[in-house]
Each structure stands twice: as structure tokens, then as C-alpha cells.
Design an enzyme around this catalytic site. Structure first.
Site, PDB file in Angstrom:
ATOM      1  CB  CYS A 146      -1.267  -0.210   0.896  1.00 18.89           C
ATOM      2  SG  CYS A 146      -0.649  -0.258   2.373  1.00 18.89           S
ATOM      3  N   GLY A 147       1.699   0.944   0.837  1.00 15.09           N
ATOM      4  CA  GLY A 147       2.659   2.245   0.935  1.00 15.09           C
ATOM      5  C   GLY A 147       3.394   2.829  -0.417  1.00 15.09           C
TER       6      GLY A 147
END
Length: 264
Positions: free
Chosen positions: A81-82
Site C-alpha cells: 500500500c505504501g
């Protein structure tokens, strides 16, 4: 005697507002399903209209101010996600896959996870080059500095706890997730909201800055992510609530080349 013709079945009742609200997690939610009198001020901006409708923001009153960047949406693969949020910021160059390879080589991650805001900040600094500048923010998000930066056109990479509908929640960090804040909205009551993208959906999200700030500040414990029970994840020294972790940490990005859209 001729038998009576069968009575035709009754037509199904028209959908209620509750049926609209159950679509909160579905990417194929159609803007045409929004009642005509809700969020009509955003008719020319369907993604904003959808995000506000699903979050019950500015349903019948226009916001005082609203702007967001035209930034592409990418879906994450695995616990990236990051890196996916950073790739969105960088317009897909490099991709999340390429960022994963780089972060892995730097010993920042094992599976694509980024449990260190400091590590993601270093990657962001490296890849922005002359396209923008980034600042590391420590402390609550619901503050004058963050509001001023967003109003001035900054974006924000921020970790938080994601609920089942991906909105901020308080799970002590057990559902840690990264989002890219691409804009803001101030409603008619002067409440401050953020406009967000993240790797679990292609849709824009609209969340209150207060709820995002509280969620970011509650990141204190690591929990093995669902679906990855057999994986080993890399935690920074001191854990996710330490100096290199996620709690009350975020990344401000300024001077972006993306197109800024002012709705109001």
C-alpha cells in the site's frame, strides 16, 4: 370451468437509500445511483460526488472550498500500500513493483510492506528529484500546519488504520494502511475533510481530518496482516510506534507538477 389465470408477481419495491449505502465498498458503484438531490454541487466531478455521497459529506450544502489533484489511481498487489501510494504520486514512474525491488534492496521491506514512515520518506525524497519537495511531519495531523499545507496545494502520504470500508478507524495499528491525500474540502460548517486515494480501490475517498489524525496517532501495535499469515514482515527498530515507525508520522509533498482541480 376454466381455471383463473395466475396472478402475476408483484414488482420489487424501489431501492431505498439503505441500498445505496451498502455499495460503499464496491468500485462499480454508479454515480447515476445517487439521488438527484444529494451532492448535486459536484455533478461535474463524479469522483468527488461519489466520495462525498458515500461519506455523507456536503449532501445538500455546497462546500466552502474544495480542490484535489488529478493523480492516477493504481491498485496494490500484495501488502504494497505504501509503495503503491508513492507510485500514484509519481504518476506511475516508477511503478510499485519497481519501488518494491528498490526498497527490498535497501532492506526497507520484505514483502512490500512499509511499517516505517522514515523509510518511505527516504524513497520519496530520492524519486521526487526536481518534481517537488517533501517534508517529514511528526505529530497530530489535525493541526494548522497540515491544513495550511493542504490548502496551499501539498499532498500527504499518511499511514492509518483502515476499516472494512477503508475509512480511518482505531484498531491500534492492527489494520495499518497507507493513503495518499490529494486534496481537501471545507464544508459549510467549517469542518475540514481530506480527499484521498489508496491501493484498495480506484475511487476517491473523503474523510474527516479529525478521524484520519486520530487513526494515525493510534498506530502502536503490529498485527500479522490477513492473508499473509505465513509471511515475515520487517518492522523498524522500536516498532511501528517508535521513532522510525508510523505513529504520528506522515510525509508532506509540495510543488507538485500534477493538475490541480478547484471544485469550489
Amino acid at each position: 370451468m376454466t381455471p383463473a389465470a395466475p396472478v402475476p408477481p408483484q414488482p420489487p419495491p424501489p431501492p431505498s437509500l439503505n441500498s445505496f449505502r451498502t455499495s460503499v465498498q464496491k468500485d462499480n458503484f454508479s454515480v447515476s445511483r445517487i439521488p438527484n438531490d444529494e451532492c448535486s454541487w459536484a455533478l461535474d466531478y463524479p469522483e468527488v460526488q461519489k466520495g462525498c455521497f458515500l461519506s455523507r459529506v456536503c449532501q445538500y450544502a455546497q462546500p466552502k472550498r474544495c480542490q484535489f489533484y488529478d493523480i492516477p489511481s493504481f491498485l496494490q498487489v500484495g501488502p504494497t500500500c505504501g509503495l503503491t501510494a508513492l507510485s500514484m504520486l509519481l504518476n506511475g514512474q516508477p511503478t510499485a513493483t519497481e519501488l518494491f525491488a528498490e526498497a527490498s534492496a535497501q532492506k526497507y521491506t520484505i514483502n512490500g510492506e512499509m511499517f516505517s514512515a522514515q523509510y518511505l520518506y527516504e524513497l520519496t525524497q530520492k524519486h521526487l528529484n526536481s518534481a517537488g519537495a517533501c517534508l517529514f511531519h511528526e505529530g497530530l495531523l489535525d493541526c494548522a500546519r497540515i491544513k495550511e499545507q493542504l490548502i496551499g496545494g501539498a499532498c500527504l502520504l499518511v499511514p492509518y488504520d483502515a476499516d472494512v470500508n477503508h475509512a480511518p478507524c482505531l484498531r491500534s495499528g492492527h489494520r495499518a494502511h497507507w493513503a495518499l491525500i490529494v486534496g481537501y474540502l471545507i464544508d459549510d460548517q467549517d469542518k475540514f475533510f481530506v480527499v484521498a486515494r489508496h491501493g484498495k480501490t480506484r475511487s476517491l475517498a473523503v474523510w474527516s481530518l479529525v478521524s484520519l489524525s486520530e487513526s494515525n496517532a493510534n498506530l502502536v501495535e503490529f498485527a500479522q496482516p490477513k492473508g499473509h499469515e505465513g509471511c515475515t514482515f520487517l518492522l523498524p527498530p522500536g516498532g511501528i510506534d517508535g521513532a522510525l515507525g508510523l505513529k504520528e508520522r506522515s510525509i508532506l509533498i509540495t510543488a507538485l507538477p500534477h493538475k490541480l482541480i478547484r471544485v469550489r
